[in-house]
Each structure stands twice: as C-alpha cells, then as structure tokens.
Design a protein around this motif. Structure first.
Motif, PDB file in Angstrom:
ATOM      1  N   ALA A 226       0.817  -1.218   0.000  1.00  0.00           N
ATOM      2  CA  ALA A 226       0.000   0.000   0.000  1.00  0.00           C
ATOM      3  C   ALA A 226       0.849   1.265   0.000  1.00  0.00           C
ATOM      4  O   ALA A 226       0.524   2.239  -0.694  1.00  0.00           O
ATOM      5  CB  ALA A 226      -0.924  -0.006   1.215  1.00  0.00           C
ATOM      6  N   THR A 229       2.351   1.910  -3.473  1.00  0.00           N
ATOM      7  CA  THR A 229       1.294   2.268  -4.421  1.00  0.00           C
ATOM      8  C   THR A 229       0.789   3.678  -4.155  1.00  0.00           C
ATOM      9  O   THR A 229       0.580   4.482  -5.076  1.00  0.00           O
ATOM     10  CB  THR A 229       0.128   1.271  -4.320  1.00  0.00           C
ATOM     11  OG1 THR A 229       0.628  -0.063  -4.479  1.00  0.00           O
ATOM     12  CG2 THR A 229      -0.914   1.535  -5.400  1.00  0.00           C
ATOM     13  N   ARG A 230       0.601   3.979  -2.896  1.00  0.00           N
ATOM     14  CA  ARG A 230       0.091   5.291  -2.493  1.00  0.00           C
ATOM     15  C   ARG A 230       1.049   6.411  -2.903  1.00  0.00           C
ATOM     16  O   ARG A 230       0.643   7.413  -3.508  1.00  0.00           O
ATOM     17  CB  ARG A 230      -0.089   5.271  -0.973  1.00  0.00           C
ATOM     18  CG  ARG A 230      -0.701   6.498  -0.352  1.00  0.00           C
ATOM     19  CD  ARG A 230      -0.870   6.205   1.143  1.00  0.00           C
ATOM     20  NE  ARG A 230      -1.661   7.190   1.829  1.00  0.00           N
ATOM     21  CZ  ARG A 230      -1.171   8.037   2.736  1.00  0.00           C
ATOM     22  NH1 ARG A 230       0.114   8.014   3.024  1.00  0.00           N
ATOM     23  NH2 ARG A 230      -1.951   8.897   3.333  1.00  0.00           N
ATOM     24  N   TYR A 248      -3.005   4.534 -10.596  1.00  0.00           N
ATOM     25  CA  TYR A 248      -2.640   4.133  -9.242  1.00  0.00           C
ATOM     26  C   TYR A 248      -3.796   4.323  -8.259  1.00  0.00           C
ATOM     27  O   TYR A 248      -3.829   3.672  -7.208  1.00  0.00           O
ATOM     28  CB  TYR A 248      -1.401   4.898  -8.764  1.00  0.00           C
ATOM     29  CG  TYR A 248      -0.111   4.289  -9.279  1.00  0.00           C
ATOM     30  CD1 TYR A 248       0.375   3.102  -8.750  1.00  0.00           C
ATOM     31  CD2 TYR A 248       0.612   4.897 -10.304  1.00  0.00           C
ATOM     32  CE1 TYR A 248       1.555   2.530  -9.211  1.00  0.00           C
ATOM     33  CE2 TYR A 248       1.792   4.339 -10.777  1.00  0.00           C
ATOM     34  CZ  TYR A 248       2.257   3.161 -10.226  1.00  0.00           C
ATOM     35  OH  TYR A 248       3.421   2.602 -10.693  1.00  0.00           O
ATOM     36  N   TYR A 252      -4.541   1.377  -5.856  1.00  0.00           N
ATOM     37  CA  TYR A 252      -4.462   1.592  -4.407  1.00  0.00           C
ATOM     38  C   TYR A 252      -5.737   1.149  -3.697  1.00  0.00           C
ATOM     39  O   TYR A 252      -5.683   0.450  -2.675  1.00  0.00           O
ATOM     40  CB  TYR A 252      -4.186   3.069  -4.111  1.00  0.00           C
ATOM     41  CG  TYR A 252      -4.107   3.374  -2.642  1.00  0.00           C
ATOM     42  CD1 TYR A 252      -3.106   2.814  -1.852  1.00  0.00           C
ATOM     43  CD2 TYR A 252      -5.029   4.203  -2.025  1.00  0.00           C
ATOM     44  CE1 TYR A 252      -3.023   3.069  -0.497  1.00  0.00           C
ATOM     45  CE2 TYR A 252      -4.959   4.479  -0.661  1.00  0.00           C
ATOM     46  CZ  TYR A 252      -3.954   3.903   0.087  1.00  0.00           C
ATOM     47  OH  TYR A 252      -3.881   4.149   1.442  1.00  0.00           O
ATOM     48  N   THR A 256      -4.430  -3.404  -3.296  1.00  0.00           N
ATOM     49  CA  THR A 256      -3.406  -3.390  -2.253  1.00  0.00           C
ATOM     50  C   THR A 256      -3.952  -4.069  -1.006  1.00  0.00           C
ATOM     51  O   THR A 256      -5.139  -4.366  -0.907  1.00  0.00           O
ATOM     52  CB  THR A 256      -2.982  -1.952  -1.889  1.00  0.00           C
ATOM     53  OG1 THR A 256      -4.074  -1.294  -1.241  1.00  0.00           O
ATOM     54  CG2 THR A 256      -2.554  -1.167  -3.108  1.00  0.00           C
ATOM     55  N   ASP A 265      -5.692  10.180   1.224  1.00  0.00           N
ATOM     56  CA  ASP A 265      -5.819   9.381   0.005  1.00  0.00           C
ATOM     57  C   ASP A 265      -6.952   9.912  -0.875  1.00  0.00           C
ATOM     58  O   ASP A 265      -6.797  10.066  -2.092  1.00  0.00           O
ATOM     59  CB  ASP A 265      -6.093   7.917   0.355  1.00  0.00           C
ATOM     60  CG  ASP A 265      -5.026   7.313   1.239  1.00  0.00           C
ATOM     61  OD1 ASP A 265      -3.856   7.701   1.100  1.00  0.00           O
ATOM     62  OD2 ASP A 265      -5.358   6.461   2.082  1.00  0.00           O
TER      63      ASP A 265
END
Length: 471
Positions: A226, A229-230, A248, A252, A256, A265
């Motif tokens: 995570a 990816t974040r 992404y 995400y 993930t 986010d």
C-alpha cells in the motif's frame, strides 16, 4: 645439563598436556540452548558443568550468554557475557556487543553505545558493533552515529553504510540528510524497508522522480504494498503524470493490502480527477475526504474546504464556491488578510457573471473590504482602495459619486506619506484621477486642475492630468 634438559622437556610436555584440557565444544552450545529453552527449575545446577567445562572458552561462554539473551533472560546473559570477558582477559569483542544489547534493551542508549565502542576497540572490523552503536547513538547524536559508520567504512571499505546512515537521519528527523545518504545507493541495492524510507523521504523533500522510482522498484517485489502504491500515486500527481496517477488510484483502492484508507488518500484522488477534468469523481472524493478528516489528521479540514471552494469557483458554480469558502474561514484558526479577502474576490467574480445580482454581490465584496480596513490596520490603504474601486463599478459616469468618500479617505491616508511604495503611488494616482474627473464633471475646473497637479507630482507624464491642465 642432562637433568636440566630433561626438566625442560618435561615442562614442554606438561604445557602441551595443559593446552589439551577440555575447553568445551560446539555440542556444549547446542546442549545449553536446549536447557535454556526448556526453562528447568534447576537451571543453575544444570549450567554448572557446562560453565566448568567452558570456563576458558570465551566463544562458548558468549554463545551461552547470547542464548540467554534470546530467551529474554538478561540477568544470566549479563553473567555469561562477563564470564566470556574474564576468559579472554577482557578482549573478546562480541561479549561487549552482548552487554550493549542488554543495555539497549533496558533503554540505556549511553551505556549501550559505550559497550559497542569497547567492542570496536578490540575488533576494528566487527561490523555488527558499528551498526549497533550507530542505531542506539542516533537518539543521542545522529551526526555522531553517522560518523561511527564512516569509521566502519574506513576500516571495512567493502561494507556499504550509506543506507544505514540514511535510516539513522530519517529516524532522527533530518529528512534532507536522509535523502542525501539514500541517494548514494543504487535503488536496486536497497531492501524493502530502506526503499520504503527512501520513497517517503524523497516525496516529502519534493524529489518526486526519486520517490516514484523507489516505489516502482518496491512494487516489483511487493505489488500489493500500500505504501509504495500510495506514494506512486502522489508522486505521479506532483509530476503532472495525471493519467498514470489515475491508474494508481484504482490500484491503491482495489489491489493493495491496505485495510484503511485516509482522508489524505481521497484528497489526492480528488486532485487527480480534478486535473483530468473528471469533476463528479473529484467532488465525490472531496466529500469522502471531508467525512474522514479529524483534528489530528495530517491534512486539515480547512485545506480540503479551500480546495473544494476553488474547484467550484473554477467551474463557475459560485454558490457552492461561497458555501465552502465560508466553511473554510469558519474552520481555519488564525485567519489572515488574504484568507478573508478571497471571499470578496469570489463575490466580485460572481457579480461579473450575473448581471441581475451585480449590485448585491458587489456591495457584499465592498463591505468585506470595509471590515478588513478596520480589522487589519496595516492593510487599510489597500482595503480602502479596493472598496472604492468596487463602489465605482456600480456608478455610471460618477453620477452618484459612490466611490468619492473612499477615494478621499485614501488620499488622507497616503497623500502626506513621505516614503510611499510604488504600489501606494499607483493607488494614490487612481484616487487623484477619480477626484480630478469628479471635480471636472461637476464643473469645478480649478479643483480638477489642483488634482492634476498632485498626479503630475507623482507621474509627470500622466496623460489625463496633462489634458486637464490644458483646459
């Protein structure tokens, strides 16, 4: 001579026999580990023969101590570490490392560092001692910890220390130094933990390309990670790779192992959708961010509200822009002049777009500047100038002289000021210009010429004033 020779031979023979006395074996270490793991009630009794057999074997005694340490029996670990030092005449470096570990476990970083330093004194190439010294000393002095690793590099050139130094500075809060150290290491040589730290420190230091590269490397081995990816999503946004950032977003939230998504986010997702013109998706993400944000969140509620207001303003949805901006000013502590002025700017833009509400909205904007002139004394000239301009925009050819009181006030504020800035001179010329033509249309030619003289004292080439002077 014969008896002396025989005596010498016997002495040598006796020494040789002494050297062959039992000093313990590898099997002893294995046996002791089993005893420790079984936690017998008569532990001391069972350990006595092993100590006796190994009392001169520093390595085995240390191994016993390490086994006790691993079993969280630090008291016996301490005892056997000292036995190892006694057997080696205080020169067995690993025993000092064990004593340092015990001190570190007790949260005594100074004592731990001292023991690790002793280990280094007796073994300049004991890599473990340098690293552990650096890890405990970083809390006391990150720069001193990094210097110890430089000492390791000098004694063991083949050992890489840059990533460890990066970690030390990262934990110590010196992100700039952490980034500089991590940057020295090829990305492919950083393990997952260091890649994670390098990605984070690069992002927060604004090195988005490095952050993205670290994330992409980490995702090769951990495609569902995570954090990688974040940060890849965030970094792509900052690099204006909006389509990649959007990819992404999906990864995400759907691919993930993250079990919890934050307001940050959703806020970034909104920014990405907004940049791509996907307004409905953007607004939905802003709403999710507002639903999750709390007082302790890294991103503040007022930041989300301000961004949301700006987004609606860009779409010319003025009512919602005003709504969210008012919520922004209500939630942000310590408002400044710019924060409060922006609401007047929204009203002004709205007035230009909706002729039916022009007077109402313009007056709202003007009233805000009137309040700001009182609330921020250091901005009184600018606020008065803006209020005057807005009033004037509602007055066709100065028929009602709506702006005259404010422009006169501006003259009173700036006219006698000796050290005016360029901006203040511009505002003062505008005020004089208005008063000059206001006098002219009211058939006060002498008054108009007097204002023209004041303008020309500031700007001798001011065309409108020169024409008035020719009357």
């Amino acid at each position: 001579m014969k008896y002396l020779l025989i005596g010498a031979l016997m002495l040598g023979f006796g020494t040789q026999v002494k050297a062959q006395e039992p000093t313990g074996t590898k099997a002893d270490v294995d046996a002791v580990k089993k005893i420790i793991s079984s936690k017998p009630a008569d532990l001391d009794k069972q350990m006595k023969p092993f100590y006796k057999a190994n009392r001169k074997n520093a390595e085995n005694l240390y191994a016993f101590g390490r086994a006790f340490y691993e079993a969280q029996d630090t008291a016996n670990a301490h005892v056997y570490a000292n036995y190892a030092l006694e057997a080696s005449k205080n020169k067995f470096a690993p025993a000092y490392v064990l004593l340092g570990d015990i001190a570190a476990l007790g949260d005594d970083g100074g004592a731990a560092a001292s023991q690790y330093d002793q280990a280094i004194y007796y073994d300049k190439k004991l890599v473990e001692a340098y690293r552990k010294y650096a890890m405990v000393y970083r809390k006391i002095d990150p720069a001193g910890a990094a210097a110890k690793l430089d000492e390791l590099k000098a004694n063991c050139p083949e050992v890489s220390v840059d990533a460890i130094k990066g970690h030390i500075f990262m934990v110590g809060g010196d992100e700039k130094a952490a980034y500089n150290e991590f940057k020295k290491v090829p990305i492919g040589q950083l393990d997952k933990d260091y890649l994670n730290e390098f990605a984070r420190v690069s992002y927060f230091q604004g090195h988005y390309e490095d952050a993205l590269a670290a994330c992409q490397e980490g995702l090769k081995d951990k495609p569902r990670n995570a954090t990688f990816t974040r940060l890849a999503m965030f970094s792509n946004y900052e690099l204006k790779n909006y389509e990649a950032a959007k990819d992404y977003i999906y990864k995400y939230f759907n691919e993930t192992d993250s079990a919890k998504f934050s307001e940050y986010d959703h806020y970034y997702s909104a920014l990405i959708y907004d940049a791509l013109g996907e307004k409905q998706n953007a607004y939905a993400e802003y709403d999710k961010a507002l639903a999750l944000v709390q007082d302790g969140s890294m991103i503040k509620r007022w930041t989300i509200l301000k961004t949301l207001s700006d987004a609606y303003l860009k779409d010319k949805d003025f009512e919602k822009a005003i709504k969210y901006y008012q919520e922004f000013t209500a939630s942000k502590p310590g408002l400044n002049f710019d924060d409060e002025e922006s609401l007047a700017t929204i009203y002004s833009k709205y007035a230009k777009e909706d002729a039916s509400k022009k007077e109402e909205l313009t007056n709202k904007a003007a009233n805000i500047y009137g309040e700001l002139a009182t609330k921020y004394p250091n901005q009184v000239a600018y606020a008065t100038y803006m209020r005057a301009n807005l009033r004037n925009s509602l007055d066709n050819n100065m028929e009602k002289s709506l702006a005259k009181p404010d422009y006169q006030k501006l003259v009173d504020i700036l006219g006698a000021k000796a050290d005016r800035t360029k901006g203040e001179n511009t505002m003062l010329k505008t005020a004089y210009h208005y008063l000059m033509f206001n006098a002219y249309i009211n058939k006060d030619v002498a008054g108009a010429k007097a204002y023209a003289d004041k303008i020309l004292a500031i700007d001798p080439a001011y065309d409108a004033a020169l024409k008035i002077k020719e009357l």
